[in-house]
Design a protein around this motif. Structure first.
Motif, PDB file in Angstrom:
ATOM      1  N   HIS A 136       0.961  -1.334   0.042  1.00 50.24           N
ATOM      2  CA  HIS A 136       0.076   0.014  -0.051  1.00 50.24           C
ATOM      3  C   HIS A 136       0.892   1.346   0.066  1.00 50.24           C
ATOM      4  O   HIS A 136       0.699   2.289  -0.807  1.00 50.24           O
ATOM      5  CB  HIS A 136      -0.877   0.071   1.198  1.00 50.24           C
ATOM      6  CG  HIS A 136      -2.099  -0.815   1.210  1.00 50.24           C
ATOM      7  ND1 HIS A 136      -1.990  -2.165   1.000  1.00 50.24           N
ATOM      8  CD2 HIS A 136      -3.655  -0.465   0.669  1.00 50.24           C
ATOM      9  CE1 HIS A 136      -3.247  -2.705   0.940  1.00 50.24           C
ATOM     10  NE2 HIS A 136      -4.308  -1.942   0.677  1.00 50.24           N
ATOM     11  N   LYS A 137       1.893   1.242   0.832  1.00 52.08           N
ATOM     12  CA  LYS A 137       2.695   2.353   0.738  1.00 52.08           C
ATOM     13  C   LYS A 137       3.549   2.677  -0.378  1.00 52.08           C
ATOM     14  O   LYS A 137       3.466   3.756  -0.895  1.00 52.08           O
ATOM     15  CB  LYS A 137       3.813   2.309   2.173  1.00 52.08           C
ATOM     16  CG  LYS A 137       3.293   2.339   3.272  1.00 52.08           C
ATOM     17  CD  LYS A 137       4.399   2.379   4.376  1.00 52.08           C
ATOM     18  CE  LYS A 137       3.842   2.614   5.864  1.00 52.08           C
ATOM     19  NZ  LYS A 137       4.630   2.302   6.984  1.00 52.08           N
ATOM     20  N   ALA A 138       3.730   1.413  -1.207  1.00 52.94           N
ATOM     21  CA  ALA A 138       4.594   1.569  -2.199  1.00 52.94           C
ATOM     22  C   ALA A 138       3.540   2.276  -3.536  1.00 52.94           C
ATOM     23  O   ALA A 138       4.267   2.824  -4.497  1.00 52.94           O
ATOM     24  CB  ALA A 138       5.181   0.379  -2.774  1.00 52.94           C
ATOM     25  N   THR A 139       2.591   2.167  -3.427  1.00 56.31           N
ATOM     26  CA  THR A 139       1.536   2.531  -4.283  1.00 56.31           C
ATOM     27  C   THR A 139       0.853   3.893  -3.802  1.00 56.31           C
ATOM     28  O   THR A 139      -0.137   4.395  -4.643  1.00 56.31           O
ATOM     29  CB  THR A 139       0.359   1.407  -5.044  1.00 56.31           C
ATOM     30  OG1 THR A 139      -0.177   1.262  -3.419  1.00 56.31           O
ATOM     31  CG2 THR A 139       1.016   0.591  -5.446  1.00 56.31           C
ATOM     32  N   GLY A 140       1.354   4.743  -2.735  1.00 56.30           N
ATOM     33  CA  GLY A 140       1.035   5.908  -2.528  1.00 56.30           C
ATOM     34  C   GLY A 140       0.039   6.073  -1.166  1.00 56.30           C
ATOM     35  O   GLY A 140      -0.269   7.167  -0.755  1.00 56.30           O
TER      36      GLY A 140
END
Length: 181
Positions: A136-140
């Motif tokens: 989730h963090k990697a996709t913003g």
């Protein structure tokens, strides 16, 4: 295992594999707090409910084998929430860590933007689910909160991590009507 060979809208013939992927998570994982795996008829009903709202449900394949699926669903059913959807992603155990989840999430994010939606919400079962949180963090997405010890599964209390992606961070008024709730 190879990389994704197909990322497409879900079809009825995908339901046996989707049901099996979800059943594995129900029985062995904490991404869902369901305790009994739903049958194929129930999963078909869930698919139809999503599609009836003109929301996407996607399937990922590797060499013709369904290895994951993801969809958008209303975050809440009240009209004021019509610009906010929850994103759900489930990956077959043998396909985890191979970019399947990221590809599905990025495709849904693009669809949500094209639909004029405002927020995507990730509701992650288990604060120890480092892989899902990192994805989730990697996709913003950013963390929006934690509901502590709200689920009882596998003889232990489990947190729920809320993550949020703001698709229109400038706060401008909506340009489209949003979901029909």
């Amino acid at each position: 295992m190879k990389t994704i060979t197909s990322l497409r809208d879900t079809r009825p013939e995908d339901l046996p594999a989707i049901t099996a992927i979800y059943a594995d998570e129900v029985l062995h994982g904490t991404a869902t707090f369901e305790l009994d795996p739903p049958d194929e008829a129930e999963m078909a009903s869930r698919l139809q409910a999503v599609l009836a709202l003109d929301l996407p449900w996607l399937t990922a394949e590797i060499d013709g084998q369904v290895v994951g699926y993801a969809y958008l669903a209303p975050f809440r059913l009240r009209p004021a929430y019509r610009y906010c959807v929850e994103l759900s992603v489930y990956i077959a155990p043998e396909a985890r860590g191979r970019g399947v989840g990221r590809a599905l999430m990025e495709a849904l994010i693009a669809r949500a933007r094209a639909m004029g939606l405002r927020h995507l919400i990730g509701v992650i079962g288990d604060s120890a689910n480092a892989g899902s949180i990192a994805l989730h963090k990697a996709t913003g997405f950013r963390e929006a909160g934690v509901w502590r010890e709200t689920g009882w599964k596998f003889e232990r209390w489990i947190d729920v991590v809320l993550m949020q992606l703001d698709l229109t961070p400038d706060g401008r008024p909506p340009e489209r009507d949003g979901l029909r709730l």
